[in-house]
Design a protein around this motif. Sequence first.
Motif, PDB file in Angstrom:
ATOM      1  N   CYS A  41     -50.026  78.372  91.076  1.00  0.00           N
ATOM      2  CA  CYS A  41     -50.860  79.148  90.156  1.00  0.00           C
ATOM      3  C   CYS A  41     -49.972  79.906  89.166  1.00  0.00           C
ATOM      4  N   SER A  42     -50.402  79.993  87.915  1.00  0.00           N
ATOM      5  CA  SER A  42     -49.602  80.634  86.874  1.00  0.00           C
ATOM      6  C   SER A  42     -50.149  82.000  86.453  1.00  0.00           C
ATOM      7  N   PHE A  43     -50.998  82.631  87.285  1.00  0.00           N
ATOM      8  CA  PHE A  43     -51.598  83.920  86.913  1.00  0.00           C
ATOM      9  C   PHE A  43     -50.527  84.982  86.733  1.00  0.00           C
ATOM     10  N   VAL A  44     -50.596  85.679  85.620  1.00  0.00           N
ATOM     11  CA  VAL A  44     -49.752  86.847  85.355  1.00  0.00           C
ATOM     12  C   VAL A  44     -50.526  87.737  84.378  1.00  0.00           C
ATOM     13  N   LEU A  45     -50.464  89.037  84.612  1.00  0.00           N
ATOM     14  CA  LEU A  45     -51.150  89.998  83.759  1.00  0.00           C
ATOM     15  C   LEU A  45     -50.122  91.028  83.327  1.00  0.00           C
ATOM     16  N   PHE A  46     -49.877  91.131  82.031  1.00  0.00           N
ATOM     17  CA  PHE A  46     -48.905  92.097  81.526  1.00  0.00           C
ATOM     18  C   PHE A  46     -49.537  93.479  81.423  1.00  0.00           C
ATOM     19  N   GLN A  47     -48.732  94.503  81.687  1.00  0.00           N
ATOM     20  CA  GLN A  47     -49.241  95.871  81.599  1.00  0.00           C
ATOM     21  C   GLN A  47     -49.661  96.188  80.169  1.00  0.00           C
ATOM     22  N   ASN A  48     -48.882  95.759  79.206  1.00  0.00           N
ATOM     23  CA  ASN A  48     -49.242  95.899  77.796  1.00  0.00           C
ATOM     24  C   ASN A  48     -49.820  94.567  77.340  1.00  0.00           C
ATOM     25  N   PHE A  52     -59.501  91.446  73.500  1.00  0.00           N
ATOM     26  CA  PHE A  52     -60.327  91.243  72.305  1.00  0.00           C
ATOM     27  C   PHE A  52     -59.621  91.751  71.054  1.00  0.00           C
ATOM     28  N   GLY A  53     -58.310  91.470  70.964  1.00  0.00           N
ATOM     29  CA  GLY A  53     -57.528  91.840  69.791  1.00  0.00           C
ATOM     30  C   GLY A  53     -57.060  93.281  69.771  1.00  0.00           C
ATOM     31  N   ASN A  54     -57.358  94.051  70.801  1.00  0.00           N
ATOM     32  CA  ASN A  54     -56.969  95.456  70.876  1.00  0.00           C
ATOM     33  C   ASN A  54     -55.800  95.629  71.842  1.00  0.00           C
ATOM     34  N   PRO A  55     -54.754  96.351  71.438  1.00  0.00           N
ATOM     35  CA  PRO A  55     -53.654  96.604  72.370  1.00  0.00           C
ATOM     36  C   PRO A  55     -54.109  97.552  73.473  1.00  0.00           C
ATOM     37  N   VAL A  56     -53.800  97.186  74.726  1.00  0.00           N
ATOM     38  CA  VAL A  56     -54.210  97.971  75.887  1.00  0.00           C
ATOM     39  C   VAL A  56     -53.010  98.102  76.820  1.00  0.00           C
ATOM     40  N   ARG A  57     -52.850  99.275  77.405  1.00  0.00           N
ATOM     41  CA  ARG A  57     -51.826  99.496  78.432  1.00  0.00           C
ATOM     42  C   ARG A  57     -52.569  99.766  79.740  1.00  0.00           C
ATOM     43  N   PHE A  58     -52.542  98.787  80.648  1.00  0.00           N
ATOM     44  CA  PHE A  58     -53.249  98.904  81.920  1.00  0.00           C
ATOM     45  C   PHE A  58     -52.501  99.825  82.873  1.00  0.00           C
ATOM     46  N   THR A  59     -53.254 100.614  83.624  1.00  0.00           N
ATOM     47  CA  THR A  59     -52.681 101.402  84.717  1.00  0.00           C
ATOM     48  C   THR A  59     -52.785 100.563  85.991  1.00  0.00           C
ATOM     49  N   ASP A  60     -52.050 100.963  87.035  1.00  0.00           N
ATOM     50  CA  ASP A  60     -52.135 100.261  88.307  1.00  0.00           C
ATOM     51  C   ASP A  60     -53.569 100.306  88.849  1.00  0.00           C
ATOM     52  N   ILE A  72     -63.768  97.670  84.140  1.00  0.00           N
ATOM     53  CA  ILE A  72     -63.130  98.932  83.767  1.00  0.00           C
ATOM     54  C   ILE A  72     -63.617  99.312  82.376  1.00  0.00           C
ATOM     55  N   ALA A  73     -63.609 100.608  82.086  1.00  0.00           N
ATOM     56  CA  ALA A  73     -64.000 101.098  80.765  1.00  0.00           C
ATOM     57  C   ALA A  73     -62.765 101.152  79.873  1.00  0.00           C
ATOM     58  N   LEU A  74     -62.863 100.556  78.702  1.00  0.00           N
ATOM     59  CA  LEU A  74     -61.765 100.570  77.728  1.00  0.00           C
ATOM     60  C   LEU A  74     -62.284 101.044  76.381  1.00  0.00           C
ATOM     61  N   ARG A  75     -61.422 101.757  75.654  1.00  0.00           N
ATOM     62  CA  ARG A  75     -61.725 102.159  74.278  1.00  0.00           C
ATOM     63  C   ARG A  75     -61.193 101.037  73.389  1.00  0.00           C
TER      64      ARG A  75
END
Length: 112
Positions: A41-48, A52-60, A72-75
Motif C-alpha cells: 500500500c502506498s498511503f501517506v498523508l503529509f502534515q502540510n 480542495f486547493g487550500n493549504p492545511v497543516r494537520f495536527t496529530d 474534522i472541521a477546517l477553515r
Amino acid sequence: MNYLLNTKILGFCPWCGAPIIKAKTRDGRTLYEHEEKKTDCSFVLFQNAYVFGNPVRFTDAQVETLLRGESIALRLVTKAGKPFDAWVSLDPKPRTFRGKQYPRYKFNGYVR
C-alpha cells in the motif's frame, strides 16, 4: 528512508488497515505513513497538505480523527476568496494521478 518521530500508532490505513505512525523525511517534512515498510500500500498523508486547493497543516489529533473515518472541521477559502468552515473526511478510495495513488478528501457539509 524516513525517520520516526513517534512510535505511537495514530490509527489504521483506510486503504489496507495497516498501522499508521508519524515520521519525518530527510528533507524535514512531517508525514503519516505505515509503521511497516513491507506493505504494498502506498498511503501517506503529509502534515502540510492541500485540501480542495487550500493549504492545511494537520495536527496529530486531526489525523487520528481522519484515520478513524470521522470528519474534522477546517477553515477553507473559496476561489473567490470567501472563507468558510467545512467538515472534511478522508475518502476510502485513493485518487490516482500520473500512476500514483494519493489520499482523497470528501466534503461533508458546512460547519454551522
